[in-house]
Design an enzyme around this catalytic site. Sequence first.
Site, short mmCIF file in Angstrom:
data_model
loop_
_atom_site.label_atom_id
_atom_site.label_comp_id
_atom_site.label_asym_id
_atom_site.label_seq_id
_atom_site.Cartn_x
_atom_site.Cartn_y
_atom_site.Cartn_z
N VAL A 459 15.90 15.29 66.80
CA VAL A 459 15.35 15.33 65.44
C VAL A 459 13.91 14.82 65.43
O VAL A 459 13.03 15.41 64.79
CB VAL A 459 16.22 14.49 64.48
CG1 VAL A 459 15.53 14.31 63.13
CG2 VAL A 459 17.57 15.15 64.27
N ALA A 460 13.64 13.73 66.16
CA ALA A 460 12.28 13.18 66.22
C ALA A 460 11.32 14.15 66.89
O ALA A 460 10.22 14.40 66.39
CB ALA A 460 12.30 11.84 66.96
N TRP A 462 11.68 17.36 67.23
CA TRP A 462 11.54 18.56 66.41
C TRP A 462 10.54 18.35 65.28
O TRP A 462 9.75 19.24 64.96
CB TRP A 462 12.90 18.95 65.83
CG TRP A 462 12.85 20.17 64.96
CD1 TRP A 462 12.86 21.47 65.37
CD2 TRP A 462 12.76 20.20 63.53
NE1 TRP A 462 12.79 22.32 64.27
CE2 TRP A 462 12.74 21.56 63.13
CE3 TRP A 462 12.72 19.21 62.55
CZ2 TRP A 462 12.65 21.94 61.80
CZ3 TRP A 462 12.64 19.60 61.22
CH2 TRP A 462 12.60 20.95 60.86
N HIS A 463 10.54 17.16 64.67
CA HIS A 463 9.61 16.89 63.59
C HIS A 463 8.16 16.85 64.09
O HIS A 463 7.27 17.47 63.51
CB HIS A 463 9.93 15.55 62.91
CG HIS A 463 10.99 15.65 61.86
ND1 HIS A 463 12.33 15.52 62.13
CD2 HIS A 463 10.91 15.88 60.53
CE1 HIS A 463 13.03 15.65 61.02
NE2 HIS A 463 12.19 15.88 60.03
N ASP A 464 7.95 16.09 65.14
CA ASP A 464 6.61 15.98 65.71
C ASP A 464 6.73 15.20 67.00
O ASP A 464 7.48 14.22 67.08
CB ASP A 464 5.66 15.25 64.73
CG ASP A 464 4.20 15.49 65.07
OD1 ASP A 464 3.93 16.24 66.03
OD2 ASP A 464 3.33 14.92 64.39
#
Length: 578
Positions: A459-460, A462-464
Site C-alpha cells: 500500500v505504501a 503503491w501510493h508513492d
Amino acid sequence: MVEHRKQEQSSLHARDNETAQRESQPEGSQVASTQGYRKKVQDRTTKPPLWHTKEFYVYYFIFVTVVPYMFKTAHDASSESNPNYERFKDLLEDGWFGYKVDNSDEQYANFRNNLPILATVICIYLPLSHLFQKIFVPVTPLKSPLQPLYRTYFFLAFSAAYLYFMYGNSILKIGAIVTTNYAIAKLGGSARWMPAITWIFNIAILFLNENYQGYTFASLHESLAWLDENFGLNARWDVNFNFTMLRLVSFNLDYHWSLRQPREGVSKEERDKGPTTDKERVSIPAFAEDYNFTYYLAFTLYAPLYVAGPIMTFNDFISQLRYPKDISIKTKAMWVGRLIFSLLTMEFVMHYMHMVAISKRQAWDNDPILQICMIGLFNLILIWLKLMIIWRLFRLWALLDNIEAPENMIRCVINNYSALGFWRSWHKSYNLWILRYIYIPLGGSQYALYNIWVVFTFVAVWHDINLKLLAWGWLISLFILPEVIASKVFSKEKWGNWPYYRHLCAMGAVFNTLLMMIANLVGFCIGVDGVKHMLYDLFSTPQGYTTIFGCLCAIFVGVQIMFEVREEEKRRGIFLNC
C-alpha cells in the site's frame, strides 16, 4: 461531515454491505491459494438503545461544547492575528466574499482548477454514451457469450480520445505497458508462474515510472524526441497510472482463476439467471470469450474511472455490461446532492481555516499545544474530504453511465475507532481489491499478523515510493497489532457480560484512535518532524498534560457515541462491518 447511513437508502446500503464483506475469490483458486482461509463472522446481535440515558445526556453536553471549540481553535491558528500568519499568507489566494482561501494542496488545487473542463467532458460523454446504448445495446441481459458487448466499443473509442487529450503522445507509453500485461496473461494462462510474473511486472512498472518520472521518448531514441512536444493536459501520466496497474492485475488474476473454475461449469439455469449479488459479480468468472483484448482495453481505460477510480474488478465490470444493474433516478439524484454538499463543505473549510498552508510552512511556533493538535486533526479531515470529493465525482460519472463502482468513503474519517474498521471504510474499493488479490491469497485472517506487513508495504509503495510512506505503512502494521491482540484477550465471548465491558472497549478504542492519528499524520500531513514536535509539547509541559487529558476525555465521549451509532445501524438492518 456527510455520513453514509441515511435510512431511506437501506437497499443501497445492503449492496454496500455485501461488497464490504466480500472476502472471496473463485472457488477453484481459493483451495490453492488460501489453504483453509476462514472468514470471520460478523457479530449482528444488538443491545437496547442508550440514546436517552443520563450517561448519554452528559455526552451530548460535552459533544456540543467541545466540537465548536475545536473549530474555533483551528480558525484561531489560521487567523490574521496569529503571529505565524506572515509565514504562510503568500500561499493563500483571494476567495469568496473577500475572504482568503487556502488552495495550496496541489492535488485538490489541480482538481478544483480543472473542474470546469472535467464537467464539460462529462457533459459530452454522458449524452453520447446513452445515445449509443439506445441505438446499439439490447434492453435484455446479454446471457450468451455469442452476444457482443457493444458498449465496450464506445468506451474504447471515447477513452482513446480522452486519454490523448489528457496525456498527448504519452498514450503510446500507456498502450505499450497495457499490451505487455495482456500478453503475460494470455501466454501464462493457468500456469502457476503467471500470477508471479504479473506481480513482478506491475511492481517493476511502479518503480520504473517513479524513477524515470514517466520516461521521455528522447531517452528511447533521439529521433523520437518530437513526440515529447505533445504531452496533453497533464505531462505526468505516470501519477495516475497507479490506478491502471490495479486493473491490470485484476484482469490477469481474474483470467487465471477463470481457467481453473470456468463459468461454463455453472449450470445453464444459474447462468441465465445472472448474478444476484455484488459478491457474485466479483467471484463468478466471465465467459471465456469475454477475456479478450477489446474488453480488456475497455475495462482498463474506462474513462469515468481511469484517473482516480474507484477500483472495479474485471469480472464485476463485465458482469454489469452483460447483466446491467437497475440504478434508480432517485439514487443518482441522491449522489449528485451529496457531491454538491461535499464541494460546498470543502469551500467553507478552505475559507475558514488554512490548515494545509500552515502545515506546508510548519508555521506553528509558539502556538498553544491545542492549536497544534487541531492543525494535525483538521489536516486529516481535509485529506479525507478532498479524496472523498474526487472519488465521488468519478464514481458519480460512472453511476450516471449505469456502471456502479464501490463507494470509497463510507464513514467520516473521525467516525472511526478501529484500525481494521478504518481500512474497511477508507478507500473501500482499494481495500476490496487488496482483500481479493493479496490478503486472501496470502491466507487471510489465518495469518493476519504476518501478511498485514506485506499488505501495508505494498500500500505504501503503491501510493508513492518514499521513506515517509514506508514508515507510515510499517507504523500502520505495528499499530494494528495491539487491536488484534486485545480483541482476542478481551473478546466479547469472554468479557461481554461484564457491566463495564463497553467502557473497557472505549478505553482501548481511545488508544487505537491516537495511534491511527499519529500514523496518518506521519504519512500524509505534518511528517515525522511535525509529529515529534507535537508529542514533545504534549508530554513536556503542564499545559501539554492538561491538553492530552482533555483530548483523551473528548475522544472517549466520541467513541461512546460511535459505538451507539453502530448499534443503531444494526438495529435498522445496516451492517457495514467498519
